[in-house]
Scaffold this motif. Structure first.
Motif, PDB file in Angstrom:
ATOM      1  N   LEU A 483     -33.789  20.391  55.084  1.00  0.00           N
ATOM      2  CA  LEU A 483     -33.376  19.332  54.363  1.00  0.00           C
ATOM      3  C   LEU A 483     -32.485  19.462  54.926  1.00  0.00           C
ATOM      4  N   ASP A 484     -31.244  20.040  55.389  1.00  0.00           N
ATOM      5  CA  ASP A 484     -30.269  19.730  56.421  1.00  0.00           C
ATOM      6  C   ASP A 484     -30.293  18.455  57.430  1.00  0.00           C
ATOM      7  N   GLN A 485     -31.082  18.824  58.230  1.00  0.00           N
ATOM      8  CA  GLN A 485     -31.737  17.744  59.198  1.00  0.00           C
ATOM      9  C   GLN A 485     -31.844  16.407  58.473  1.00  0.00           C
ATOM     10  N   ARG A 486     -33.164  16.833  57.194  1.00  0.00           N
ATOM     11  CA  ARG A 486     -33.650  15.425  56.785  1.00  0.00           C
ATOM     12  C   ARG A 486     -32.313  14.557  55.644  1.00  0.00           C
ATOM     13  N   ARG A 487     -31.365  15.289  55.164  1.00  0.00           N
ATOM     14  CA  ARG A 487     -30.228  14.835  54.594  1.00  0.00           C
ATOM     15  C   ARG A 487     -29.398  14.393  55.711  1.00  0.00           C
ATOM     16  N   ASN A 488     -28.805  14.216  56.960  1.00  0.00           N
ATOM     17  CA  ASN A 488     -28.350  13.823  58.268  1.00  0.00           C
ATOM     18  C   ASN A 488     -29.286  12.562  58.324  1.00  0.00           C
ATOM     19  N   HIS A 489     -30.251  12.547  58.745  1.00  0.00           N
ATOM     20  CA  HIS A 489     -31.163  11.371  59.281  1.00  0.00           C
ATOM     21  C   HIS A 489     -30.616  10.528  58.470  1.00  0.00           C
ATOM     22  N   ARG A 490     -31.003  10.809  56.433  1.00  0.00           N
ATOM     23  CA  ARG A 490     -30.719   9.236  55.900  1.00  0.00           C
ATOM     24  C   ARG A 490     -29.937   9.111  55.264  1.00  0.00           C
ATOM     25  N   ASP A 491     -28.330   9.743  56.014  1.00  0.00           N
ATOM     26  CA  ASP A 491     -26.672   9.625  56.037  1.00  0.00           C
ATOM     27  C   ASP A 491     -26.602   8.304  56.832  1.00  0.00           C
ATOM     28  N   ALA A 492     -26.992   8.634  58.034  1.00  0.00           N
ATOM     29  CA  ALA A 492     -27.475   8.163  59.503  1.00  0.00           C
ATOM     30  C   ALA A 492     -27.815   6.619  59.933  1.00  0.00           C
ATOM     31  N   THR A 493     -29.582   6.707  58.603  1.00  0.00           N
ATOM     32  CA  THR A 493     -29.802   5.894  58.759  1.00  0.00           C
ATOM     33  C   THR A 493     -29.543   3.939  57.810  1.00  0.00           C
ATOM     34  N   THR A 494     -29.141   5.335  56.476  1.00  0.00           N
ATOM     35  CA  THR A 494     -27.605   4.094  55.582  1.00  0.00           C
ATOM     36  C   THR A 494     -26.457   3.717  56.084  1.00  0.00           C
ATOM     37  N   SER A 495     -25.856   4.524  57.354  1.00  0.00           N
ATOM     38  CA  SER A 495     -25.017   4.166  57.341  1.00  0.00           C
ATOM     39  C   SER A 495     -25.079   2.834  58.580  1.00  0.00           C
TER      40      SER A 495
END
Length: 495
Positions: A483-495
Motif C-alpha cells: 500500500l505504501d508503494q502504491r501511494r508513493n507511486h500515485r503521489d509521484a505520478t500526480t506531482s
C-alpha cells in the motif's frame, strides 16, 4: 522545528532540543512563539560525555543475568517437583528408544513444571504490566537513568529470594514472591524500554533500524555466553553458585548505569511518577495517531495500530516458545543434559548476531519491510522443524534455520519510532514496553497451557501453532508495504 532542521543538529544538541520539547509538552501551552523559545532556551542541556558511553553494556549485563537464570530456574523447578513426586529422573527406559511409551510420572512432572512456570510468570508480568508504562513515560521527564537502575535492583532482589529458597529448600511457591518484587520495579521490560528510548534519543531516522539491531545483538551475545556458562556450571557445581553470579551481574548493571550512562534528556525535578499523565500520553498517542499523523489521517493511525499488533504477535511467539525449549529438550525422546541444553540455548541466541549481520546485508538491496518478511520466513521454517524434531541433529537443524528470526523486531521498533514525532518517543516506547510485558504474559499463559494439553497427541504441536500464528504479521507487513508503494507511486505520478 521541522524534520529537516532536526537532521542538521549534532547528536548532543538533538538530545537537548528533544528533551526540551518533551518537557514543554507537559506544561500549559505558550501564548506565542516567543514564550516557547524562552522556555526552550531556559532548559539546561544534559552534560555531554567526552567518550562514546551508551546503554549497550547495561542491556548486555541485564540480559546475561536473565538468560543465565531462566533455564536454571526451570531445571530447578523440575528437579524439586520430581523429588516431591518420587520421580528419580531415570531416562534409560524412555530416552534410549523413542518408541517406548513415555513414563506417566514423567509427564506429570512436565505438566506441573509448566504450570508453575505459568504461575510464577503470571505474578511477575501482571505486576510489571502496570508499572512499566508508568516508568517509561516518567523517564521523559525524570530521565532515562532511573529506569535503568531500578529494574536491575529489582532483579537483584529476585535473585536474593531465589538463593534463599535454594539454601533453605523452601517450597517452590516462594519463587513467585521474587518475581512479584521484580515486577514492582519494572522487571526486564523496563530495562528494554529505557535502552530503546535512549537509542531513539541519540539516533537519526536513517540509522535507527541498525542501532536498534545492534542493541538487540547485545541481547544475543550476552545470552549466548550465559547459556554456555550456565549449562557447564550447573553440571559442575549445582544451582546456587550460578545464581550468585546472577546477583552480581544485576548489581554491576545498576552500578554502571548510575556511574557512566549520561542522560539523553534533561531531568525535571518536578516530575511525578504516580500521576495519570503518563497513561494519558500513551492513550493520546494511539487514539489520535500522534502529532505526525496530521497529514496522513486515518491511514497513519491504522499503521501505528497494525505495526503494534505485528510486534505483539512476534514477541509473544518468541517469548512463549522460548520457555518451552528446555522442557521439550529435557524429556524424551531428546532427553538432553545440562551441557546440550546450554549449547541449544547458545545456538538460539547466536541468531541475534546472525540476524544483525543479515539485516545489514539485506538493507543494501531491500527495504525494511522485505527484511522483516525474510526474518519471519526463517522463524517459521525453524518452528516447523522443531515441531517434528525427535533427534539432536534435527533439533539443531531447527536452530540453524532460525538464523534470521530476530531481524524482524528491530524493523518493527524502528517503524513505530518513525511514525511519531521526536517529542512523542517516550510515550511510544512506554506503550511498546507495556505491549512487551503483555507479550510475556500472554506467551507464558498460552504456551505453558497449550504444551501440556497437547502432549498426548503431538508433543511439538505448540511449535507448529506458533509457526501458523506468524503468518498473520507476515501478511500485515507485506500488505502495508504494498500500500505504501502504491501511494508513493500515485503521489509521484500526480506531482
Amino acid at each position: 522545528m521541522d524534520e529537516s532542521d532536526t537532521t542538521a543538529i549534532l547528536p548532543g544538541d538533538l538530545l537537548a532540543v528533544t528533551s526540551a520539547a518533551d518537557q514543554e509538552s507537559d506544561r500549559p501551552a505558550a501564548k506565542d512563539g516567543s514564550d516557547e523559545a524562552a522556555a526552550a532556551v531556559s532548559v539546561r542541556p544534559p552534560p555531554r560525555c567526552p567518550v562514546p558511553v551508551s546503554v549497550e553494556p547495561v542491556l548486555f549485563l541485564s540480559m546475561f543475568s536473565l538468560v543465565l537464570q531462566t533455564p536454571l530456574s526451570t531445571q530447578y523447578l523440575r528437579d524439586r517437583i520430581s523429588e516431591d513426586l518420587g520421580y528419580n529422573g531415570t531416562r534409560r527406559s524412555g530416552c534410549s528408544n523413542s518408541s517406548v511409551t513415555p513414563d506417566p510420572l514423567q509427564e506429570e512432572v512436565d505438566i506441573l513444571t509448566a504450570h508453575w512456570n505459568l504461575y510464577i510468570n503470571l505474578g511477575g508480568f501482571s505486576v510489571g504490566l502496570l508499572v512499566v508504562p508508568l516508568l517509561g513515560s516518567w523517564s521523559d521527564l525524570a530521565g532515562r537513568r532511573p529506569i535503568l537502575i531500578l529494574p536491575n535492583l529489582g532483579l537483584a532482589l529476585q535473585a536474593v529470594v531465589y538463593l534463599i529458597v535454594m539454601y533453605l529448600k523452601l517450597p517452590v511457591g516462594y519463587f513467585l514472591l521474587g518475581r512479584v518484587l521484580s515486577g514492582l520495579s519494572g522487571d526486564f521490560s523496563a530495562i528494554l524500554a529505557g535502552c530503546f528510548s535512549y537509542i531513539a534519543d541519540t539516533s537519526n531516522r536513517r540509522s535507527r533500524t541498525f542501532r536498534v539491531a545492534v542493541l538487540e545483538a547485545c541481547l544475543g551475545l550476552s545470552g549466548m555466553l550465559a547459556s554456555i556458562i550456565g549449562g557447564q556450571w550447573r553440571r559442575a557445581q549445582g544451582y546456587i553458585n550460578p545464581f550468585w553470579l546472577v546477583l552480581a551481574t544485576n548489581l554491576a548493571a545498576a552500578l554502571y548505569a548510575s556511574l557512566f550512562v549520561r542522560e539523553s534528556v534533561s531531568p525535571d525535578p518536578r516530575a511525578k511518577l504516580f500521576t495519570t499523565r503518563h497513561h494519558k500520553a500513551v492513550w493520546h498517542l494511539y487514539s489520535t495517531g500522534g502529532s505526525s499523523s496530521e497529514g496522513g489521517g486515518r491511514f497513519h493511525r491504522c499503521k501505528l495500530w497494525l505495526y503494534t499488533l505485528c510486534f505483539f504477535l512476534v514477541v509473544t511467539i518468541h517469548s512463549g516458545s522460548r520457555e518451552l525449549y528446555v522442557l521439550y529438550e529435557l524429556s524424551s525422546p531428546l532427553c538432553w543434559g545440562p551441557i546440550l541444553i546450554g549449547y541449544g540455548s547458545a545456538a538460539q541466541n547466536l541468531a541475534y548476531l546472525s540476524s544483525l549481520l543479515g539485516l545489514k546485508i539485506m538493507q543494501c538491496c531491500l527495504q525494511d519491510s522485505w527484511v522483516a518478511l525474510v526474518s519471519l520466513a526463517s522463524n517459521i521454517a525453524g518452528l516447523v522443524v522443531f515441531s517434528v524434531a525427535d533427534t539432536t541433529q534435527l533439533m539443531f537443524t531447527g536452530y540453524g534455520l532460525c538464523f534470521l528470526f530476530m531481524a524482524v523486531t528491530p524493523v518493527l521498533r524502528s517503524k513505530l519510532s518513525k511514525l511519531v514525532d521526536p517529542s512523542e518517543q517516550g510515550a511510544l516506547f512506554a506503550s511498546v514496553a507495556c505491549v512487551e510485558s503483555l507479550c510475556f504474559l500472554v506467551g507464558s499463559g498460552v504456551f505453558n497451557s497449550l504444551y501440556p494439553a497437547t502432549l498426548h497427541f503431538m508433543k511439538g504441536f505448540t511449535f507448529l501453532f506458533a509457526a501458523i500464528i506468524l503468518l498473520i504479521p507476515a501478511g500485515i507487513i507485506g500488505t502495508l508495504q504494498c500500500l505504501d508503494q502504491r501511494r508513493n507511486h500515485r503521489d509521484a505520478t500526480t506531482s
